[in-house]
Design an enzyme around this catalytic site. Structure first.
Site, PDB file in Angstrom:
ATOM      1  CG  PHE A 288      -0.192   0.378   2.516  1.00 31.12           C
ATOM      2  CD1 PHE A 288      -0.062   1.697   2.926  1.00 31.12           C
ATOM      3  CD2 PHE A 288       0.392  -0.605   3.309  1.00 31.12           C
ATOM      4  CE1 PHE A 288       0.619   2.032   4.095  1.00 31.12           C
ATOM      5  CE2 PHE A 288       1.068  -0.288   4.470  1.00 31.12           C
ATOM      6  CZ  PHE A 288       1.182   1.037   4.868  1.00 31.12           C
TER       7      PHE A 288
ATOM      8  CB  CYS B  84      10.331  -0.754   2.401  1.00 28.13           C
ATOM      9  SG  CYS B  84      10.829  -0.241   0.751  1.00 28.13           S
TER      10      CYS B  84
ATOM     11  CD  GLU C 215       9.440  -2.695   7.775  1.00 25.92           C
ATOM     12  OE1 GLU C 215       9.790  -1.886   6.909  1.00 25.92           O
ATOM     13  OE2 GLU C 215       9.062  -3.857   7.515  1.00 25.92           O
TER      14      GLU C 215
ATOM     15  CB  SER D 120       4.938  -7.838   5.465  1.00 26.68           C
ATOM     16  OG  SER D 120       4.234  -9.036   5.129  1.00 26.68           O
TER      17      SER D 120
ATOM     18  CD  GLU E 204      -5.811  -5.552   0.621  1.00 25.74           C
ATOM     19  OE1 GLU E 204      -5.546  -5.982   1.753  1.00 25.74           O
ATOM     20  OE2 GLU E 204      -5.078  -5.736  -0.382  1.00 25.74           O
TER      21      GLU E 204
ATOM     22  CE  LYS F 112      -2.905  -8.870  -3.843  1.00 28.75           C
ATOM     23  NZ  LYS F 112      -3.578  -7.722  -3.175  1.00 28.75           N
TER      24      LYS F 112
END
Length: 499
Positions: A151, A283, A383, A228, A178, A175
């Site tokens: 995201f 990240c 994290e 992740s 969402e 993909k």
């Protein structure tokens, strides 16, 4: 205000999903529902893959020059629509508009790199490798590729995947997350407007079931994932078991080492931006600062700089950071701040309970700074993915290098120093994939590869640059020798001589 329904894209058309499972897309500053996204059915995913598989038969034969011209058109469209793309990012992700515009720019760089496909996909030739034998390579597309994105960069991360995959002759199934799909969908619209043919770029939506189906699908030849560590590891193992080529760019705990000879104001300003920009949801965020020797005296100035940062909705251009993406993300970050206090870290600045005038329901957490952080603490090991900065102190450069290298992650690291010798030793001895020298977020330009390492990456090849070309193509090596024809008629001989 009407709520838009996010479609799939199959055969170049926006297609409404028939799924009974839909999720709300929320504006994180207001909690307003701005869209609804389907969790596609298995049959819909199969349809999208079948579309890409059929389109590959013709797309793989499209000349490099035509693919290049499509990418040239796409980069122009992205540039012209930057403001719209950034506004969609801000509405659903929450990052500030300047930050979102910067994200579009970084995605644009990858598309610009893909415009060089006519020279990127060249093979090699050894003439007379043996007597009258030539050996040469062809870099051919694999087939159907797929990408699953996180995201936090809904434009940049798809650009890390489909432009080079398509430019090299593959077709693609994307993909997106969402949580904030609208900007990604607008990007896909622009790609089709640029001339990408039907079936070459398809989009489905969903959660773990769709991701697992993509990883297992026999007609998908390569899968790129950014997200992740937990999910990336599971998908990597599934995809590898299914015989796929796979890259997983995963979690991080990035460190910034500050030497006492560094430019003090520049180092502190850069640290603040890298730690708290996008509310820490990067990240490549510098979430750990390692102050070396006398630089430990800079802690109070660092904390005061964080205290002066402005928290606000992403539409507030002078805000330094916006909300976290969801209430669940805010709760997790605040829980980890609680844990940091309980485990003995010294809380220098507390961002819990942050209130922004006019936005009482926003997912806001203010800049948070912990000092005296040790490697055993939960806030160091996990994290956090929020605006929480962990500060550790060491005596020497050697101590700092050992501290960074002991962390299991290897996504990015940086050092601030005015010593060339120190910088050179750091870049040589640090065991991290991407290194910044007086640069706080060492994401390389798009024509270099993204090279995270160790626990932050699974797979030999990363996105962007030469590694991406290698990832999305299969090398075919040809060894060829041609003999002079026997009993050749005079007519054929004359034809040969004429040419």
């Amino acid at each position: 205000m009407s709520v838009r329904e996010i479609p799939m894209v199959i055969d170049g058309q926006s297609v409404p999903s028939q799924s009974q499972d839909w999720r709300d897309v929320i504006n994180p500053a207001t909690q307003e529902v701005v869209a609804r996204v389907p969790f596609c059915t298995a049959e819909e995913v199969d349809r999208a893959v079948a579309s890409a598989k059929e389109a590959f038969k013709t797309w793989r034969k499209v000349p490099l020059g035509k693919r290049m011209r499509i990418m040239l058109k796409l980069q122009a469209l992205i540039r012209d629509n930057t403001a719209e793309l950034a506004a969609l990012i801000t509405e659903e992700h929450g990052k500030t508009l300047p930050d979102a515009e910067g994200e579009v720019g970084r995605g644009l760089e990858v598309v610009e790199h893909a415009c060089s496909i006519t020279s990127l996909q060249l093979g090699e030739l050894a003439e007379n490798a043996g007597t009258e034998i030539d050996v040469y390579t062809l870099n051919q597309p694999l087939g159907v590729g797929a990408g699953i994105t996180a995201f936090n960069f809904p434009i940049m991360l798809p650009c890390f995947m489909f432009p080079l995959a398509i430019a090299t002759g593959n077709t693609f199934l994307l993909k997106p997350s969402e949580q904030d799909p609208s900007s990604t969908m607008r990007l896909v619209e622009l790609a089709h407007e640029a001339g990408i043919p039907p079936g070459v770029l398809n989009v489905v939506h969903g959660g773990p079931e769709v991701a697992n189906q993509i990883a297992d699908h026999p007609d998908i030849k390569a899968l790129s994932f950014i997200g992740s560590t937990h999910v990336g590891t599971l998908l990597y193992n599934r995809a590898a078991a299914a015989g796929k080529r796979m890259q997983s760019m995963m979690g991080a705990k990035n460190h910034c080492v500050v030497m006492p000879d560094a430019n003090r104001s520049q180092a502190i300003n850069n640290l603040l931006g890298s730690a708290f920009g996008a509310a820490g949801q990067r990240c490549m965020a510098n979430s750990v600062v390692v102050l070396v020797g006398e630089a430990r005296q800079w802690l109070d100035e660092l904390v005061e700089g964080a205290r002066q940062m402005t928290v606000g909705p992403g539409t507030q251009r002078d805000a330094d950071l916006g909300p976290l993406v969801s209430p669940q993300a805010r709760e997790r970050v605040e829980h980890l701040i609680d844990v940091g206090e309980k485990e003995g870290a010294r809380l220098m600045l507390d961002g819990r309970g942050c209130q922004v005038d006019g936005y009482p329901d926003g997912n806001f957490v203010g800049p948070t700074v912990f000092a005296d952080v040790t490697a055993e603490m939960t806030i160091y090991r996990e994290e956090i993915f929020g605006p929480v900065l962990c500060v550790a102190g060491v005596d020497t450069l050697s101590d700092a290098i050992a501290f960074v290298n002991a962390n299991p992650n290897g996504n990015g690291t940086s050092i601030f120093t005015n010593s060339g010798w120190v910088a050179k030793r750091f870049e040589r001895d640090i065991d991290v994939g991407q290194v910044g020298i007086n640069v706080p977020i060492p994401v390389p330009v798009a024509y270099f590869s993204f090279t995270g390492s160790r626990g932050s990456k699974l797979g030999d090849l990363g996105p962007n640059g030469k590694q991406a070309i290698a990832f999305w193509t299969q090398t075919k090596t040809v060894t060829a020798r041609w003999f002079e024809p026997e009993n050749v008629s005079s007519g054929i001989n004359s034809t040969i001589s004429m040419h």
